[in-house]
Design an enzyme around this catalytic site. Sequence first.
Site, short mmCIF file in Angstrom:
data_model
loop_
_atom_site.label_atom_id
_atom_site.label_comp_id
_atom_site.label_asym_id
_atom_site.label_seq_id
_atom_site.Cartn_x
_atom_site.Cartn_y
_atom_site.Cartn_z
N TRP A 57 0.87 -1.17 0.00
CA TRP A 57 0.00 0.00 0.00
C TRP A 57 0.91 1.24 0.00
O TRP A 57 1.90 1.29 0.73
CB TRP A 57 -0.91 0.00 1.25
CG TRP A 57 -1.65 1.28 1.36
CD1 TRP A 57 -2.76 1.63 0.63
CD2 TRP A 57 -1.34 2.41 2.18
NE1 TRP A 57 -3.15 2.91 0.96
CE2 TRP A 57 -2.29 3.41 1.92
CE3 TRP A 57 -0.33 2.67 3.12
CZ2 TRP A 57 -2.28 4.66 2.55
CZ3 TRP A 57 -0.32 3.90 3.76
CH2 TRP A 57 -1.29 4.88 3.47
N ASP A 92 -15.16 9.83 0.29
CA ASP A 92 -15.76 9.04 1.36
C ASP A 92 -16.42 9.92 2.44
O ASP A 92 -15.90 10.99 2.77
CB ASP A 92 -14.62 8.22 1.99
CG ASP A 92 -15.11 7.09 2.85
OD1 ASP A 92 -16.33 7.01 3.07
OD2 ASP A 92 -14.27 6.30 3.29
N ARG A 122 -9.75 -2.61 7.72
CA ARG A 122 -10.27 -1.23 7.82
C ARG A 122 -11.67 -1.23 8.43
O ARG A 122 -12.57 -0.54 7.95
CB ARG A 122 -10.29 -0.55 6.44
CG ARG A 122 -10.14 0.95 6.56
CD ARG A 122 -10.56 1.66 5.29
NE ARG A 122 -10.22 3.07 5.36
CZ ARG A 122 -10.80 4.01 4.64
NH1 ARG A 122 -11.73 3.69 3.76
NH2 ARG A 122 -10.44 5.26 4.75
N LYS A 150 -15.91 7.35 -8.41
CA LYS A 150 -14.68 6.69 -7.95
C LYS A 150 -15.13 5.43 -7.22
O LYS A 150 -15.82 5.50 -6.21
CB LYS A 150 -13.93 7.63 -7.01
CG LYS A 150 -12.65 7.05 -6.42
CD LYS A 150 -11.93 8.13 -5.63
CE LYS A 150 -10.72 7.62 -4.89
NZ LYS A 150 -10.17 8.67 -4.00
N ASP A 157 -14.19 2.46 -5.08
CA ASP A 157 -13.10 2.08 -4.18
C ASP A 157 -13.27 0.66 -3.65
O ASP A 157 -14.35 0.07 -3.74
CB ASP A 157 -13.08 3.09 -3.02
CG ASP A 157 -11.72 3.25 -2.38
OD1 ASP A 157 -10.82 2.43 -2.66
OD2 ASP A 157 -11.55 4.19 -1.59
N MET A 158 -12.24 0.10 -3.05
CA MET A 158 -12.28 -1.24 -2.44
C MET A 158 -11.10 -1.31 -1.47
O MET A 158 -9.96 -1.33 -1.88
CB MET A 158 -12.15 -2.27 -3.56
CG MET A 158 -12.49 -3.68 -3.17
SD MET A 158 -11.17 -4.49 -2.28
CE MET A 158 -10.30 -5.31 -3.57
N ASP A 191 -2.45 5.72 -3.13
CA ASP A 191 -2.79 6.68 -2.07
C ASP A 191 -1.59 7.54 -1.72
O ASP A 191 -1.72 8.50 -0.96
CB ASP A 191 -3.26 5.93 -0.82
CG ASP A 191 -4.75 5.65 -0.87
OD1 ASP A 191 -5.42 6.22 -1.74
OD2 ASP A 191 -5.23 4.87 -0.03
C1 DGJ Z 1 -8.86 4.86 -0.28
C2 DGJ Z 1 -8.66 5.69 -1.51
O1 DGJ Z 1 -7.54 5.28 -2.21
C3 DGJ Z 1 -8.56 7.14 -1.11
O2 DGJ Z 1 -8.30 7.95 -2.22
C4 DGJ Z 1 -9.87 7.55 -0.46
O3 DGJ Z 1 -10.89 7.47 -1.40
C5 DGJ Z 1 -10.14 6.65 0.73
N1 DGJ Z 1 -10.06 5.26 0.38
C6 DGJ Z 1 -11.49 6.95 1.30
O4 DGJ Z 1 -11.84 6.07 2.28
#
Ligand code: DGJ
Length: 733
Positions: free
Chosen positions: A198, A366, A442, A475, A477-478, A547
Amino acid sequence: MILFDEKNRLFHMTTPHTSYIIGIEKEKYLTHLYWGRKLASIRPDNAYVSGNMSFSPNPDREDKSYSLDTMPQEYPSACRSDFRGPAYGAEREDGCLAGELLYEGYEIVRGKPELSGLPATYTEEDSEAQTLFLSCRDRISGLKVILSFTVFTGLDAIARSVRFENHTGKTVTLDRALSASVDFPAQAYDLLTLPGAWARERHVERTALRSGCAAAESRRGASSHQQNPFMALMERDAGEDHGNVYGFSLVYSGNFIASAEVDSCGGVRAQIGIHPQMFSWQLADGESFQTPEAVLVFSGDGLGEMSRTYHRLYRTRLCRGTYRDQKRPILVNNWEATYFQFTEEKILEIAEEAKRLGIELMVLDDGWFGKRDDDHTSLGDWVEYREKLPHGLKGLAERVREKGLAFGLWFEPEMISVDSDLYRAHPDWAIQIPGIVPCEGRNQLILDLSRTEICDYIIQTINHVLDHAPISYVKWDMNRHMTEYYSPSLPAGRQREFGHRYMLGLYRVMEAITSAHPDILFESCSGGGGRFDPGMLYYMPQTWTSDDTDAVERIYIQYGTSMVYPVSAMGAHVSAVPNHQTGRTTPLSMRADVAMSGNFGYELDLTKFTEEEKEEVKKQVAVYKELREFVPSADLYRLKSPFEGDDASFLFLSQDKKRFFLTYFQIRGAVTYHVRHLKLKGLEEEAYYRCEETGIAYSGAELMYVGLRIDKNEGSCGFLEAYSRSWRFTRIG
Ligand code: DGJ
């Protein structure tokens, strides 16, 4: 082009610069004869020697001159004299595991048939490709095995996949079903993979192959940050611009293996496909199984050319939809500006400033739904959080649009929080093993996408939100990996199908939602770039690269990502300093130069910029509006690798070769250097190019062979902090 040479009993497939040749040995085995630079012809007896070796048994009592152990094969089976890794394994009802694949016939068709339910490269016209189907039968299990090879007429790429059909009247269980296997002749090779973590995705790692197996693999239920479904075999002397390189890329987003096995004679078996661990697939009579697609690219001119081929193919014939060829909007995302603590007013303030600076899209990340103030709650409750959004999502989206910006929204559709109305209503929808408390990642659980009704619920809920507010961008996400591989909906003998069934469910969900909203731009994301893979690109033409928004870290990440994925696929944003992930401070100009090497945007509180910075941002936005005319679809030349020194450089050459964008990054300063020369690539020697920043014109030959002079920055010893330079060039004659 695909030719069957009746006399020599071989299939010769060609792309513009490559040949891939398959033989039929002993009238029954498919042998791998050659893959590399284009040939006019080949003598099968010159291609390899299938010697009889001690301890390599013979499958044929009448002809003991050979063993499958030494024969280079196209799709090897197990337990019939080949001891290297098999490409598939089929278990009969009586538990017998052995296989022997026998060739039966072929068919050549124009174009490229679809892989139903799976992402894959495609053609728009039948003239763009030809596909060879090789029909085989596993003579021990009785399964029909159809190997498929598509060659593209305009690109040096070959797409492979395999289909298993059971017409035996009995149940056969696949315990391994890889997408491609290639046996290379004995030679010294290096393996290049893209490992990471990550916030440190896709770093480039090159290692010498030694006897035995080396592999990149994921068992995380996603392609992952930790490895990428890609590997390249490189002849030892190959580099960025020269030498033979063989790329293997899997169009898949779940568990995978990409492996290279050096056998006792020095030959290498390279394979790629769904990870066989925690996998099996039961085929009742009449059922079939389709593997994901593997895309193989050979380059005789090093890694750079291999990457450009993947870029062209994936940008134009893997990505789909309205945005495939359209300019992507410059966005501002509120995540690093506010995290969960935003108000409607704050979002509107950022939007207002964004408009003044020329930015086009405001993305709300988020925290807009349920009662979500942190990451412990509400995933699955896709209804607006009224305390934060008093006018609702629609009200906010409309207000943003009134300010002249488009509106985008974050979702994490595959997830469920224990503290959510969805979980309270359907606790059994989360992936779990009855009686065992599931692992959280998470603070969240994953929905069981192997179940049709749960997929339908996601499709309906997300579509409802998208249909009730003016949303132009999503967007997706996961944010966690998979642990308990189990679904109560599957019988005991099918539990190992769970991981792949989840992926099939996810692909169905994404197809349904994206095709119902052709005008929405979708960007995939997984805690940054944890699912940056070709499978996702089929549904969503761009991915949030990492990120980690630190400009220096991003140079490494984007360099590695560019091995396979085009510029048009990479989301890249300017963020605040000191950087939230690393604490490093880099100049605003450098952060922009890095972000302009992808789909450009900002991820900070724009209202906090000084007036001077705002002026700089306005200029950046204006420059990018020019650059996006050609940079996302450019041919990328990597001039300097950050993995090999203290600087990095990229050149983005427009498809018509009339413009290019050049970036140079000093990552760590070197004391007392005088000047450096940046040698460009891909230009025409005789042509002249004028630099827009300096007005100076140079010949292509001068830029490539003398180089562009880069003087040291201010400071008597040189400027030691990280910094960047960038130039726009136009061809003038
Ligand atoms: C992980 C994403 O990569 C971030 O850009 C952001 O959207 C967060 N999650 C939000 O929880």
